[in-house]
Design a protein around this motif. Structure first.
Motif: not given
Length: 430
Positions: A359-363, A365-378, A425-428
């Motif tokens: 919701g904050w990214c939409e407000a 007007g930006i795109a967002s990505q996700e990050f998660v680790s490889n299971n073998d690289v904590p 800024g949108a979050f604040f």
């Protein structure tokens, strides 16, 4: 997408911010300096604080800074939106009796701070910076400019260097800074001269080594930004810019207190009086809410409706080491800030937080990505789980993707840096 002029201007301002922040102490002071220029009032912890409603304030504790803007209509149960980051970066810290040397060379006695990528510090002009405590208890900030260097051994003397280069942390990471013998030299005298103080007055020091090269945009279309200390001054800068720009609207009609928390010592685990595991944020919030008339009941109600965005860098997919990343979730520079997720709560994001972030990214007007680790690289961790544990605030771990994390000079996307500040800024203002 082409990089916008606004994003390039933001990157240039970040280069100024990093150049002014060779140590965590400088970074905290730079946050305060910038916000004071925007109408924030600097407070001291050992003095009485003024009424909070309708005010903008900043306080520095050692190498950490907390700044906030309070709506004019704030009450004892007004929630707080905390944007959290950290001011320190991996590298080297000066030891006691720091003037050393051998074979006609003057060297600096240093120890490793955090988890730097050691080889990246070779063959760079380095600054010595931090704070000096004088005989009257006063503190002077110091930065020498280019003074030191860790010279690499020539390949003629180590024919296997390109196959495997591993530095011995004690014997091979002591930088040179001059010629002569230690008995006739004084490294602290060089630092004192840079600070404009008498070296004989120094009673204590916290000095770190920092890359002296200025940050710069480059690449096709200026899509890249390289600089030292992007972990995590990129987030500190983004939050500072966003708070400065958004504070007037927050004061005039905001529904939440907007707060920037820039902690020290994250690279060491945050366990200090100025770290996220310490009491600094809680101390500030208790004093703010006391001024708003809050008791324990009201403060718990306010915290239950509050949020924390824990902002720190994460890993972009690396084109030469793709197997080190998750095979499906692969953020890349220039495609937006990242939402950091970990099943073992190394990051504090949950489904509720992910929805709020969207919701904050939409407000913004930006795109967002996700990050998660490889299971073998904590993965590592952040101030997010610490803040959530200490205060019970619902916390979301976010940041920007970078390459060369913990290098002396890291690589980010110019548009991502700007977008992080926009979503802050949108979050604040949420």
């Amino acid at each position: 997408m082409p990089v916008t002029p606004a994003a390039l201007n933001h990157a240039e301002d970040l280069a100024d911010f990093v150049a002014a922040s060779p140590s965590s102490y400088h970074a905290a002071e730079e946050v305060a300096r910038r916000l004071e220029a925007e109408g924030f009032t600097r407070l001291n912890e050992d003095e009485a604080w003024p009424a909070q409603a309708g005010g903008r304030f900043v306080v520095v504790r050692d190498g950490a800074a907390i700044a906030w803007a309070v709506p004019a209509a704030a009450s004892a149960t007004t929630p707080v939106n905390v944007f959290g980051a950290h001011t320190d970066s991996p590298g080297f810290k000066l030891k006691p009796k720091p003037t050393t040397g051998a074979q006609g060379w003057l060297q600096a006695g240093v120890e490793v701070y955090g988890g730097p990528l050691l080889n990246s510090w070779l063959d760079r002009e380095l600054t010595l910076a931090g704070r000096l405590v004088l005989d009257d208890g006063s503190v002077a900030l110091a930065s020498t400019g280019p003074l030191l260097r860790l010279p690499q051994l020539a390949i003629h003397l180590d024919r296997g260097a390109n196959e495997h280069l591993a530095l011995e942390k004690q014997a091979q990471t002591q930088p040179v800074w001059g010629l002569g013998t230690p008995a006739d030299a004084d490294l602290l005298g060089e630092v004192a001269a840079a600070a404009g103080v008498d070296a004989s007055r120094i009673r204590g020091f916290d000095l770190v080594v920092a890359d002296s090269a200025r940050g710069a945009a480059f690449g096709a279309g200026d899509v890249f930004f390289a600089s030292g200390r992007l972990d995590d001054l990129a987030s500190v800068h983004a939050g500072t810019v966003a708070l400065a720009a958004g504070a007037p609207a927050v004061v005039e009609g905001g529904a939440s207190i907007a707060l920037l928390a820039a902690f020290d010592h994250e690279e060491l685990g945050s366990a200090s009086r100025s770290g996220a595991a310490g009491p600094f944020l809680e101390d500030v919030l208790e004093r703010v809410y006391a001024q708003l008339g809050a008791g324990i009941e009201e403060r718990y109600r306010a915290f239950a409706a509050s949020w924390c965005l824990s902002s720190d860098v994460g890993h972009s997919v690396h084109p030469n080491y793709a197997g080190k990343h998750d095979p499906n979730v692969r953020p890349v520079l220039g495609s937006g800030p990242i939402l950091k997720i970990n099943a073992n709560q190394r990051y504090s994001t949950d489904a509720v937080g992910a929805a709020a972030w969207a919701g904050w990214c939409e407000a913004a007007g930006i795109a967002s990505q996700e990050f998660v680790s490889n299971n073998d690289v904590p993965c590592g961790s952040t101030i997010g789980p610490i803040t959530a544990t200490r205060l019970g605030l619902r916390t979301v771990d976010v940041g920007i993707p970078i390459l060369s994390m913990h290098s002396a000079r890291e690589l980010a996307g110019v548009s991502d840096l700007h977008d992080l500040s926009r979503v802050a800024g949108a979050f604040f203002s949420a």
